[in-house]
Design a protein around this motif. Structure first.
Motif, PDB file in Angstrom:
ATOM      1  N   ALA A 217       0.862  -1.183   0.000  1.00  0.00           N
ATOM      2  CA  ALA A 217       0.000   0.000   0.000  1.00  0.00           C
ATOM      3  C   ALA A 217       0.894   1.226   0.000  1.00  0.00           C
ATOM      4  N   VAL A 218       0.393   2.323  -0.548  1.00  0.00           N
ATOM      5  CA  VAL A 218       1.154   3.565  -0.588  1.00  0.00           C
ATOM      6  C   VAL A 218       0.253   4.708  -0.142  1.00  0.00           C
ATOM      7  N   VAL A 219       0.673   5.422   0.907  1.00  0.00           N
ATOM      8  CA  VAL A 219       0.012   6.664   1.291  1.00  0.00           C
ATOM      9  C   VAL A 219       0.566   7.753   0.379  1.00  0.00           C
ATOM     10  N   THR A 220      -0.332   8.342  -0.431  1.00  0.00           N
ATOM     11  CA  THR A 220       0.149   9.212  -1.507  1.00  0.00           C
ATOM     12  C   THR A 220       0.161  10.689  -1.146  1.00  0.00           C
ATOM     13  N   GLY A 221      -0.187  11.040   0.090  1.00  0.00           N
ATOM     14  CA  GLY A 221      -0.129  12.443   0.485  1.00  0.00           C
ATOM     15  C   GLY A 221      -0.922  13.308  -0.468  1.00  0.00           C
ATOM     16  N   ASP A 222      -0.290  14.378  -0.971  1.00  0.00           N
ATOM     17  CA  ASP A 222      -0.921  15.273  -1.941  1.00  0.00           C
ATOM     18  C   ASP A 222      -0.358  15.083  -3.335  1.00  0.00           C
ATOM     19  N   MET A 223       0.190  13.906  -3.626  1.00  0.00           N
ATOM     20  CA  MET A 223       0.579  13.601  -4.995  1.00  0.00           C
ATOM     21  C   MET A 223      -0.622  13.769  -5.918  1.00  0.00           C
ATOM     22  N   MET A 224      -1.808  13.507  -5.363  1.00  0.00           N
ATOM     23  CA  MET A 224      -3.045  13.907  -6.029  1.00  0.00           C
ATOM     24  C   MET A 224      -4.080  14.205  -4.954  1.00  0.00           C
ATOM     25  N   HIS A 225      -4.935  15.190  -5.243  1.00  0.00           N
ATOM     26  CA  HIS A 225      -5.946  15.630  -4.289  1.00  0.00           C
ATOM     27  C   HIS A 225      -7.315  15.049  -4.594  1.00  0.00           C
ATOM     28  N   HIS A 226      -7.548  14.699  -5.862  1.00  0.00           N
ATOM     29  CA  HIS A 226      -8.879  14.288  -6.288  1.00  0.00           C
ATOM     30  C   HIS A 226      -8.747  13.313  -7.450  1.00  0.00           C
ATOM     31  N   ALA A 227      -9.748  12.456  -7.604  1.00  0.00           N
ATOM     32  CA  ALA A 227      -9.714  11.428  -8.646  1.00  0.00           C
ATOM     33  C   ALA A 227      -9.658  12.007 -10.050  1.00  0.00           C
ATOM     34  N   ILE A 228     -10.072  13.251 -10.248  1.00  0.00           N
ATOM     35  CA  ILE A 228      -9.977  13.862 -11.578  1.00  0.00           C
ATOM     36  C   ILE A 228      -8.532  13.891 -12.056  1.00  0.00           C
ATOM     37  N   GLN A 229      -7.573  13.879 -11.133  1.00  0.00           N
ATOM     38  CA  GLN A 229      -6.167  13.923 -11.525  1.00  0.00           C
ATOM     39  C   GLN A 229      -5.670  12.585 -12.056  1.00  0.00           C
ATOM     40  N   CYS A 230      -6.483  11.547 -11.929  1.00  0.00           N
ATOM     41  CA  CYS A 230      -6.200  10.302 -12.653  1.00  0.00           C
ATOM     42  C   CYS A 230      -6.693  10.414 -14.093  1.00  0.00           C
ATOM     43  N   ARG A 231      -7.875  10.992 -14.259  1.00  0.00           N
ATOM     44  CA  ARG A 231      -8.408  11.183 -15.609  1.00  0.00           C
ATOM     45  C   ARG A 231      -7.674  12.290 -16.347  1.00  0.00           C
ATOM     46  N   GLU A 232      -7.248  13.325 -15.610  1.00  0.00           N
ATOM     47  CA  GLU A 232      -6.528  14.472 -16.192  1.00  0.00           C
ATOM     48  C   GLU A 232      -5.248  14.690 -15.384  1.00  0.00           C
ATOM     49  N   PRO A 233      -4.210  13.877 -15.623  1.00  0.00           N
ATOM     50  CA  PRO A 233      -3.013  13.934 -14.776  1.00  0.00           C
ATOM     51  C   PRO A 233      -2.270  15.269 -14.804  1.00  0.00           C
ATOM     52  N   ASP A 234      -2.512  16.082 -15.805  1.00  0.00           N
ATOM     53  CA  ASP A 234      -1.822  17.373 -15.873  1.00  0.00           C
ATOM     54  C   ASP A 234      -2.511  18.454 -15.053  1.00  0.00           C
ATOM     55  N   TRP A 235      -3.696  18.189 -14.544  1.00  0.00           N
ATOM     56  CA  TRP A 235      -4.385  19.172 -13.730  1.00  0.00           C
ATOM     57  C   TRP A 235      -3.706  19.258 -12.364  1.00  0.00           C
ATOM     58  N   CYS A 236      -3.257  20.436 -12.031  1.00  0.00           N
ATOM     59  CA  CYS A 236      -2.567  20.670 -10.755  1.00  0.00           C
ATOM     60  C   CYS A 236      -3.285  21.775  -9.991  1.00  0.00           C
ATOM     61  N   PRO A 237      -3.387  21.664  -8.684  1.00  0.00           N
ATOM     62  CA  PRO A 237      -3.973  22.757  -7.904  1.00  0.00           C
ATOM     63  C   PRO A 237      -3.079  23.991  -7.937  1.00  0.00           C
ATOM     64  N   GLY A 238      -3.701  25.130  -7.726  1.00  0.00           N
ATOM     65  CA  GLY A 238      -2.949  26.374  -7.760  1.00  0.00           C
ATOM     66  C   GLY A 238      -1.885  26.504  -6.697  1.00  0.00           C
ATOM     67  N   VAL A 239      -1.948  25.660  -5.669  1.00  0.00           N
ATOM     68  CA  VAL A 239      -0.977  25.731  -4.575  1.00  0.00           C
ATOM     69  C   VAL A 239       0.292  24.927  -4.845  1.00  0.00           C
TER      70      VAL A 239
END
Length: 291
Positions: A217-239
């Motif tokens: 298992a891997v705790v991914t932290g903020d490597m992604m915030h929401h499942a949309i980042q699996c569908r759109e991996p280039d989407w990054c939060p403004g922070v």
């Protein structure tokens, strides 16, 4: 999230808050309505509140118990920090109560792993006592990536915001108390717990890899915030510290786990949280493990 077992290791969630939180168009600068509407039916229903038009976002920690150690991964926003909105939400005692309900006291925690040193991943690192911030977990060593610590130390010295008061209140007291371990990429606590460098969201963001008896298992932290980042991996939060690097880290990581039985535990994914990734061309699907 129900408890999961990885070989000889158990993992439990401790929740600080959950529910509708952010609008995707406000959180992701690359937001595209057509892409979002196309992806929404492909994602798990728990990830979006259609009535409010908001993503469901959870703030949680993970308690990892191995035969040798009790480990806490990330510590949410904490109490008494005086944070501005949206981090000033009420009811933070829920986190403390859920931790204790697992039979874990502050004194029992051996290690605190911080995937990165942002406001909502370091808050319970410290507790206000007699007007001073002191380590919440008196017997624990706190694992900080040395490059991450150095970057925010420099920003703090400049008076930058971020980190604002986060470094001063949540990180510096740990070092001053002699409880910090500043580590490099690929740090291994033992043969069960290691770090995976996934920089970009923060200067030296890391995931926490948990492997036992052939399970992972891997705790991914903020490597992604929401499942949309699996569908759109280039989407990054403004922070994000470095959006291009964050997107590259995300694609690289998802490519390595896609189609495998590696369970992911993203800090901000709503219950049931734990899931598996499959590849879909240059995109990915995130599916909750419901059994």
């Amino acid at each position: 999230m129900r408890q999961i077992r990885i070989g000889d290791v158990t993992i439990d969630a401790v929740i600080e808050r959950e529910g509708p939180w952010r609008r995707p168009e406000q959180f992701f600068p690359m937001y595209d309505a057509a892409a979002w509407n196309r992806a929404l039916p492909e994602m798990e229903p728990e990830v979006f509140n259609a009535e409010l038009g908001m993503m469901n976002v959870t703030y949680q920690s993970f308690v990892v118990r191995s035969p040798r150690h009790t480990i806490l991964v990330d510590t949410c926003t904490g109490e008494d920090k005086g944070h501005p909105p949206p981090f000033d939400f009420p009811g933070k005692e829920r986190w403390r109560k859920e931790l204790f309900a697992l039979g874990v006291t502050y004194e029992m925690v051996d290690y605190v792993f911080c995937t990165h040193l942002h406001i909502d991943h370091t808050g319970w690192n410290t507790t206000l006592r007699d007007g001073r911030w002191v380590p919440t977990f008196p017997n624990a060593k706190y694992i900080f990536h040395k490059g991450e610590y150095a970057a925010w130390e420099a920003e703090h010295a400049k008076g930058a915001n971020p980190p604002g008061t986060v470094f001063r209140d949540n990180c510096l007291p740990i070092v001053e108390a002699g409880q910090a371990l500043l580590v490099d990429d690929g740090y291994a606590l033992d043969d069960l717990i290691t770090l995976i460098p996934t920089p970009g969201h923060s200067p030296c963001h890391c995931c926490v890899d948990i492997t036992s008896r052939g399970q992972r298992a891997v705790v991914t932290g903020d490597m992604m915030h929401h499942a949309i980042q699996c569908r759109e991996p280039d989407w990054c939060p403004g922070v994000d510290w470095d959006p291009k690097q964050a997107a590259a880290s995300r694609r690289r990581f998802l490519s390595t786990v896609a189609g495998t039985d590696t369970l992911l535990l993203p800090i901000h994914f709503p219950a049931p949280t734990v899931g598996l990734v499959t590849a879909d061309g240059d995109r990915f699907h995130y599916r909750y493990k419901r059994d």
